[in-house]
Design a protein around this motif. Structure first.
Motif, PDB file in Angstrom:
ATOM      1  N   UNK A 152       0.840  -1.203   0.000  1.00  0.00           N
ATOM      2  CA  UNK A 152       0.000   0.000   0.000  1.00  0.00           C
ATOM      3  C   UNK A 152       0.870   1.246   0.000  1.00  0.00           C
ATOM      4  N   UNK A 153       1.926   1.233   0.811  1.00  0.00           N
ATOM      5  CA  UNK A 153       2.810   2.394   0.898  1.00  0.00           C
ATOM      6  C   UNK A 153       3.510   2.668  -0.435  1.00  0.00           C
ATOM      7  N   UNK A 154       3.780   1.593  -1.198  1.00  0.00           N
ATOM      8  CA  UNK A 154       4.466   1.750  -2.487  1.00  0.00           C
ATOM      9  C   UNK A 154       3.518   2.093  -3.630  1.00  0.00           C
ATOM     10  N   UNK A 155       2.257   2.317  -3.321  1.00  0.00           N
ATOM     11  CA  UNK A 155       1.337   2.795  -4.332  1.00  0.00           C
ATOM     12  C   UNK A 155       0.565   1.733  -5.079  1.00  0.00           C
ATOM     13  N   UNK A 156       0.526   0.502  -4.572  1.00  0.00           N
ATOM     14  CA  UNK A 156      -0.256  -0.537  -5.261  1.00  0.00           C
ATOM     15  C   UNK A 156      -1.744  -0.209  -5.137  1.00  0.00           C
ATOM     16  N   UNK A 157      -2.469  -0.161  -6.250  1.00  0.00           N
ATOM     17  CA  UNK A 157      -3.888   0.205  -6.190  1.00  0.00           C
ATOM     18  C   UNK A 157      -4.734  -0.895  -5.549  1.00  0.00           C
ATOM     19  N   UNK A 158      -5.660  -0.500  -4.703  1.00  0.00           N
ATOM     20  CA  UNK A 158      -6.605  -1.408  -4.052  1.00  0.00           C
ATOM     21  C   UNK A 158      -8.011  -0.970  -4.453  1.00  0.00           C
ATOM     22  N   UNK A 159      -8.749  -1.876  -5.056  1.00  0.00           N
ATOM     23  CA  UNK A 159     -10.046  -1.544  -5.618  1.00  0.00           C
ATOM     24  C   UNK A 159     -11.143  -1.390  -4.575  1.00  0.00           C
ATOM     25  N   UNK A 160     -11.149  -2.260  -3.562  1.00  0.00           N
ATOM     26  CA  UNK A 160     -12.238  -2.280  -2.583  1.00  0.00           C
ATOM     27  C   UNK A 160     -11.722  -2.797  -1.251  1.00  0.00           C
ATOM     28  N   UNK A 161     -12.567  -2.702  -0.240  1.00  0.00           N
ATOM     29  CA  UNK A 161     -12.184  -3.184   1.088  1.00  0.00           C
ATOM     30  C   UNK A 161     -11.982  -4.691   1.087  1.00  0.00           C
ATOM     31  N   UNK A 162     -12.785  -5.419   0.320  1.00  0.00           N
ATOM     32  CA  UNK A 162     -12.622  -6.881   0.252  1.00  0.00           C
ATOM     33  C   UNK A 162     -11.319  -7.246  -0.438  1.00  0.00           C
ATOM     34  N   UNK A 163     -10.922  -6.462  -1.451  1.00  0.00           N
ATOM     35  CA  UNK A 163      -9.647  -6.735  -2.111  1.00  0.00           C
ATOM     36  C   UNK A 163      -8.489  -6.569  -1.131  1.00  0.00           C
ATOM     37  N   UNK A 164      -8.622  -5.669  -0.172  1.00  0.00           N
ATOM     38  CA  UNK A 164      -7.604  -5.521   0.861  1.00  0.00           C
ATOM     39  C   UNK A 164      -7.487  -6.807   1.676  1.00  0.00           C
ATOM     40  N   UNK A 165      -8.627  -7.409   2.030  1.00  0.00           N
ATOM     41  CA  UNK A 165      -8.620  -8.673   2.754  1.00  0.00           C
ATOM     42  C   UNK A 165      -8.027  -9.783   1.901  1.00  0.00           C
ATOM     43  N   UNK A 166      -8.384  -9.819   0.603  1.00  0.00           N
ATOM     44  CA  UNK A 166      -7.858 -10.845  -0.297  1.00  0.00           C
ATOM     45  C   UNK A 166      -6.344 -10.699  -0.430  1.00  0.00           C
ATOM     46  N   UNK A 167      -5.878  -9.456  -0.546  1.00  0.00           N
ATOM     47  CA  UNK A 167      -4.433  -9.194  -0.636  1.00  0.00           C
ATOM     48  C   UNK A 167      -3.725  -9.725   0.607  1.00  0.00           C
ATOM     49  N   UNK A 168      -4.331  -9.521   1.766  1.00  0.00           N
ATOM     50  CA  UNK A 168      -3.745 -10.000   3.015  1.00  0.00           C
ATOM     51  C   UNK A 168      -3.670 -11.522   3.035  1.00  0.00           C
ATOM     52  N   UNK A 169      -4.738 -12.195   2.596  1.00  0.00           N
ATOM     53  CA  UNK A 169      -4.743 -13.655   2.574  1.00  0.00           C
ATOM     54  C   UNK A 169      -3.673 -14.185   1.622  1.00  0.00           C
ATOM     55  N   UNK A 170      -3.494 -13.510   0.501  1.00  0.00           N
ATOM     56  CA  UNK A 170      -2.474 -13.963  -0.449  1.00  0.00           C
ATOM     57  C   UNK A 170      -1.073 -13.708   0.087  1.00  0.00           C
ATOM     58  N   UNK A 171      -0.894 -12.597   0.779  1.00  0.00           N
ATOM     59  CA  UNK A 171       0.410 -12.357   1.417  1.00  0.00           C
ATOM     60  C   UNK A 171       0.692 -13.409   2.477  1.00  0.00           C
ATOM     61  N   UNK A 172      -0.339 -13.805   3.197  1.00  0.00           N
ATOM     62  CA  UNK A 172      -0.186 -14.855   4.196  1.00  0.00           C
ATOM     63  C   UNK A 172       0.184 -16.169   3.526  1.00  0.00           C
ATOM     64  N   UNK A 173      -0.476 -16.466   2.389  1.00  0.00           N
ATOM     65  CA  UNK A 173      -0.153 -17.689   1.654  1.00  0.00           C
ATOM     66  C   UNK A 173       1.293 -17.657   1.147  1.00  0.00           C
ATOM     67  N   UNK A 174       1.759 -16.479   0.688  1.00  0.00           N
ATOM     68  CA  UNK A 174       3.152 -16.360   0.232  1.00  0.00           C
ATOM     69  C   UNK A 174       4.124 -16.616   1.381  1.00  0.00           C
ATOM     70  N   UNK A 175       3.803 -16.064   2.568  1.00  0.00           N
ATOM     71  CA  UNK A 175       4.663 -16.307   3.730  1.00  0.00           C
ATOM     72  C   UNK A 175       4.670 -17.786   4.088  1.00  0.00           C
ATOM     73  N   UNK A 176       3.515 -18.427   3.977  1.00  0.00           N
ATOM     74  CA  UNK A 176       3.429 -19.855   4.282  1.00  0.00           C
ATOM     75  C   UNK A 176       4.205 -20.677   3.263  1.00  0.00           C
TER      76      UNK A 176
END
Length: 343
Positions: free
Chosen positions: A145-169
């Motif tokens: 978010x700080x680097x300017x990645x566009x977020x379309x909606x509040x749910x997309x923010x949650x989806x982004x978080x889940x995918x980041x969690x999957x990447x960490x896993x």
């Protein structure tokens, strides 16, 4: 001089970071502080195209108090803050998505204590997240978010978080696979130095990760079957895809657990074989020493009539008898071991 109050990496209200989305129409975020967030919350109905993300540190006791005073979150969200460890879940409460997401802390070292929880409340205009320890997936989302990645909606923010969690896993699974590969190579080369207990600890952490990170199927199924009216179809589809990707990672983790179990069994078999060999050597030594001990005991008695006492070749005869019995006992012992190994 009065000491500064503890902030735990947040401001006095417990806010770690805040961002406003949708104002410029490009999906990029505008940073918010607590005062700006309060002003936006009071007039949010005037800007329905905008939404905010506020991230709080629950180690700061002011966080929960501020949320109660300035937001209208579902009671299920506050109840989840005080529950014990539970599996990752996303459910609908009062037309709001309440999510409990377990993630790993920054310096994850395959310790059970390195897993912590993130709580989220997501509706059309407000995303509230709260944690007690810095988590890897959340910081990855903050950087995006700080680097300017566009977020379309509040749910997309949650989806982004889940995918980041999957990447960490995925990274954790890769590190574990690399560790297991090294252990397996040493096992095949006969240079194994890893103990079963170390593998057992690694397997327990993977089991705990799988148990905590796997989304609860029933709650997720109900959500995907009947999403809230304000959730866009594309968001529902991406949420379904992210959960499927997550399931694949968890399947890889389950197969890795089985692999570790097989290596543990192989190490146990090698240890048992080494113990049997040591026991066999000890038995052979005992058997070989038995004839000389018996004969030495008989010849050492201070009684009359000891045979060969007056014979010129008595000592040689006793040596030959002892050697003969020793050779026969050794042959019988090794023959039995060979027969057992053939079977």
């Amino acid at each position: 001089m009065q000491a500064a109050p503890l902030s735990y990496g947040s401001d006095q209200s417990g806010l770690v970071c805040g961002y406003l989305f949708g104002r410029d129409g490009d999906g990029k975020a505008i940073p918010l502080d607590t005062d700006a967030a309060c002003r936006w919350l009071k007039q949010r109905e005037q800007t329905p195209q905008e939404f905010i993300w506020l991230h709080y540190n629950l180690a700061n006791t002011a966080s929960e108090k501020w949320l109660h005073e300035h937001t209208e979150l579902a009671e299920e969200f506050y109840d989840s803050l005080h529950e014990g460890p539970r599996s990752t879940r996303i459910e609908l409460a009062d037309n709001t998505l309440v999510a409990v997401v377990n993630d790993v802390v920054h310096d994850f070292t395959f310790e059970p204590s390195d897993i912590s929880t993130l709580w989220l409340s997501v509706d059309r205009q407000i995303v509230i997240s709260a944690r007690r320890k810095p988590l890897r997936a959340v910081d990855s989302l903050r950087n995006a978010v700080r680097n300017g990645e566009p977020i379309r909606s509040s749910v997309e923010l949650l989806i982004h978080l889940l995918r980041d969690q999957a990447d960490a896993l995925i990274k954790i699974v890769r590190d574990a696979i690399s560790t297991v590969d090294g252990i397996e190579d040493n096992l095949l080369a006969g240079k194994l130095t890893t103990k079963r207990a170390s593998l057992g600890a690694l397997r327990r952490v993977l089991v705990r990760l799988q148990r905590l990170l796997a989304p609860e199927p029933s709650a997720l199924f109900r959500l995907l079957q009947k999403p809230p009216a304000w959730m866009a179809e594309i968001d529902a589809q991406e949420l379904r895809q992210s959960t499927e990707e997550f399931s694949m990672v968890l399947a890889d983790m389950a197969s890795l657990q089985e692999r570790i179990k097989l290596i543990q069994e192989e190490i146990a078999a090698l240890a048992s074989e080494a113990n049997n060999h040591s026991l066999f050597v000890l038995t052979v030594v005992t058997v070989l020493a038995l004839p000389i001990n018996i004969i030495a005991g008989l010849m050492g008695m201070n009684v009359g009539g000891i045979p060969l006492a007056q014979s010129e070749h008595g000592f040689l005869v006793v040596v030959v008898i002892v050697a003969s019995f020793t050779v026969i006992a050794g042959w019988l012992a090794f023959r039995r071991q060979r027969d057992v190994g053939t079977d």
